[in-house]
Design a protein around this motif. Structure first.
Motif, PDB file in Angstrom:
ATOM      1  N   ALA A  19      10.767   8.244  -5.423  1.00 47.82           N
ATOM      2  CA  ALA A  19      11.739   9.206  -4.673  1.00 47.82           C
ATOM      3  C   ALA A  19      11.369  10.891  -4.905  1.00 47.82           C
ATOM      4  CB  ALA A  19      13.154   8.849  -5.030  1.00 47.82           C
ATOM      5  N   LYS A  20      10.690  11.228  -6.058  1.00 52.73           N
ATOM      6  CA  LYS A  20      10.203  12.362  -6.374  1.00 52.73           C
ATOM      7  C   LYS A  20       9.288  12.943  -5.639  1.00 52.73           C
ATOM      8  CE  LYS A  20      11.895  12.644 -11.101  1.00 52.73           C
ATOM      9  NZ  LYS A  20      11.436  12.389 -12.540  1.00 52.73           N
ATOM     10  N   HIS A  21       8.424  12.108  -5.085  1.00 50.53           N
ATOM     11  CA  HIS A  21       7.281  12.332  -4.276  1.00 50.53           C
ATOM     12  C   HIS A  21       7.123  12.234  -2.893  1.00 50.53           C
ATOM     13  CE1 HIS A  21       5.260  13.376  -8.057  1.00 50.53           C
ATOM     14  NE2 HIS A  21       5.382  12.084  -8.438  1.00 50.53           N
ATOM     15  N   ASP A  52       0.900  -1.262   0.014  1.00 56.30           N
ATOM     16  CA  ASP A  52      -0.137   0.010  -0.009  1.00 56.30           C
ATOM     17  C   ASP A  52       0.770   1.310   0.120  1.00 56.30           C
ATOM     18  OD1 ASP A  52      -2.168  -1.470   0.128  1.00 56.30           O
ATOM     19  OD2 ASP A  52      -2.331  -1.461   2.366  1.00 56.30           O
ATOM     20  N   GLN A  53       2.182   1.186   0.419  1.00 57.76           N
ATOM     21  CA  GLN A  53       2.933   2.338   0.709  1.00 57.76           C
ATOM     22  C   GLN A  53       3.872   2.522  -0.659  1.00 57.76           C
ATOM     23  OE1 GLN A  53       2.528   0.172   3.421  1.00 57.76           O
ATOM     24  NE2 GLN A  53       1.089   1.731   4.183  1.00 57.76           N
ATOM     25  N   ARG A  54       4.153   1.514  -1.066  1.00 54.51           N
ATOM     26  CA  ARG A  54       5.453   1.530  -2.369  1.00 54.51           C
ATOM     27  C   ARG A  54       4.836   0.933  -3.501  1.00 54.51           C
ATOM     28  NH1 ARG A  54       8.757   5.450  -0.811  1.00 54.51           N
ATOM     29  NH2 ARG A  54       9.559   5.094   1.392  1.00 54.51           N
ATOM     30  N   VAL A  55       5.365   1.401  -4.580  1.00 54.60           N
ATOM     31  CA  VAL A  55       4.991   0.954  -5.798  1.00 54.60           C
ATOM     32  C   VAL A  55       6.142   0.247  -6.287  1.00 54.60           C
ATOM     33  CG1 VAL A  55       3.398   2.611  -6.595  1.00 54.60           C
ATOM     34  CG2 VAL A  55       5.877   3.110  -7.209  1.00 54.60           C
ATOM     35  N   THR A  56       7.412   0.168  -5.726  1.00 52.89           N
ATOM     36  CA  THR A  56       8.629  -0.746  -6.258  1.00 52.89           C
ATOM     37  C   THR A  56       8.569  -2.089  -5.737  1.00 52.89           C
ATOM     38  OG1 THR A  56       9.820   0.009  -4.196  1.00 52.89           O
ATOM     39  CG2 THR A  56      10.045   1.537  -6.419  1.00 52.89           C
ATOM     40  N   VAL A  57       7.652  -2.660  -5.061  1.00 43.74           N
ATOM     41  CA  VAL A  57       7.692  -3.959  -4.913  1.00 43.74           C
ATOM     42  C   VAL A  57       6.773  -4.998  -5.747  1.00 43.74           C
ATOM     43  CG1 VAL A  57       7.776  -3.558  -2.278  1.00 43.74           C
ATOM     44  CG2 VAL A  57       5.570  -3.599  -3.295  1.00 43.74           C
ATOM     45  N   LYS A 106      12.250   3.037 -12.720  1.00 43.08           N
ATOM     46  CA  LYS A 106      11.264   3.958 -13.162  1.00 43.08           C
ATOM     47  C   LYS A 106      10.507   4.259 -11.863  1.00 43.08           C
ATOM     48  CE  LYS A 106       8.196   5.780 -16.657  1.00 43.08           C
ATOM     49  NZ  LYS A 106       7.568   5.298 -17.847  1.00 43.08           N
ATOM     50  N   ASN A 107       9.927   3.278 -11.332  1.00 46.87           N
ATOM     51  CA  ASN A 107       8.894   3.478 -10.082  1.00 46.87           C
ATOM     52  C   ASN A 107       9.692   4.056  -8.923  1.00 46.87           C
ATOM     53  OD1 ASN A 107       6.537   2.473 -11.294  1.00 46.87           O
ATOM     54  ND2 ASN A 107       6.968   0.549 -11.110  1.00 46.87           N
ATOM     55  N   ARG A 134       8.725  16.581   2.497  1.00 45.32           N
ATOM     56  CA  ARG A 134      10.097  17.377   2.701  1.00 45.32           C
ATOM     57  C   ARG A 134      10.326  17.168   4.441  1.00 45.32           C
ATOM     58  NH1 ARG A 134      11.333  22.679   0.392  1.00 45.32           N
ATOM     59  NH2 ARG A 134      12.476  23.713   1.899  1.00 45.32           N
ATOM     60  N   ALA A 135       9.421  17.208   5.104  1.00 37.58           N
ATOM     61  CA  ALA A 135       9.934  16.936   6.537  1.00 37.58           C
ATOM     62  C   ALA A 135      10.486  15.717   6.854  1.00 37.58           C
ATOM     63  CB  ALA A 135       8.625  17.063   7.521  1.00 37.58           C
ATOM     64  N   THR A 136      10.270  14.482   6.120  1.00 36.24           N
ATOM     65  CA  THR A 136      11.043  13.321   6.186  1.00 36.24           C
ATOM     66  C   THR A 136      12.383  13.550   5.637  1.00 36.24           C
ATOM     67  OG1 THR A 136       8.996  12.256   5.955  1.00 36.24           O
ATOM     68  CG2 THR A 136      10.934  10.882   5.567  1.00 36.24           C
ATOM     69  N   SER A 137      12.802  14.177   4.623  1.00 39.62           N
ATOM     70  CA  SER A 137      13.736  14.484   4.062  1.00 39.62           C
ATOM     71  C   SER A 137      14.818  15.148   4.844  1.00 39.62           C
ATOM     72  CB  SER A 137      13.571  15.098   2.660  1.00 39.62           C
ATOM     73  OG  SER A 137      12.994  14.517   1.783  1.00 39.62           O
ATOM     74  N   ARG A 138      14.069  15.998   5.613  1.00 39.47           N
ATOM     75  CA  ARG A 138      15.036  17.038   6.535  1.00 39.47           C
ATOM     76  C   ARG A 138      15.450  16.131   7.689  1.00 39.47           C
ATOM     77  NH1 ARG A 138      12.029  22.862   6.977  1.00 39.47           N
ATOM     78  NH2 ARG A 138      12.795  23.665   4.859  1.00 39.47           N
ATOM     79  N   ARG A 139      14.523  15.157   8.109  1.00 31.76           N
ATOM     80  CA  ARG A 139      14.884  14.525   9.229  1.00 31.76           C
ATOM     81  C   ARG A 139      15.897  13.498   8.917  1.00 31.76           C
ATOM     82  NH1 ARG A 139       9.872  12.145  10.293  1.00 31.76           N
ATOM     83  NH2 ARG A 139       9.221  14.062  11.201  1.00 31.76           N
ATOM     84  N   ILE A 140      15.800  13.044   7.796  1.00 25.54           N
ATOM     85  CA  ILE A 140      16.758  12.035   7.425  1.00 25.54           C
ATOM     86  C   ILE A 140      17.988  12.665   7.079  1.00 25.54           C
ATOM     87  CG2 ILE A 140      17.635  10.468   5.416  1.00 25.54           C
ATOM     88  CD1 ILE A 140      14.835   9.628   5.132  1.00 25.54           C
TER      89      ILE A 140
END
Length: 63
Positions: free
Chosen positions: A28-30, A7-12, A22-23, A33-39
């Protein structure tokens, strides 16, 4: 048997390598922003801890 993160990822999904990459790039493009800052913050802290453990001299950058 359904994969745990379907349900969360399309790469599986079972696709070829091109479709998987491509998936993954589209996913990764979507990112949030808060998650990217935290990481990014976690990575910075871990790098500084690793530099402190190996006793890296940070004065090289400030002189």
């Amino acid at each position: 048997m359904k994969h745990k993160f379907d349900d969360q990822r399309v790469t599986v999904q079972k696709t070829n390598l091109k479709g998987t990459l491509k998936n993954a790039l589209n996913d990764a493009k979507h990112t949030d922003r808060a998650t990217s800052r935290r990481i990014g913050f976690i990575i910075m802290v871990l790098v500084f801890i690793a530099l402190w453990i190996i006793d890296f001299d940070l004065s090289l950058f400030f002189s």
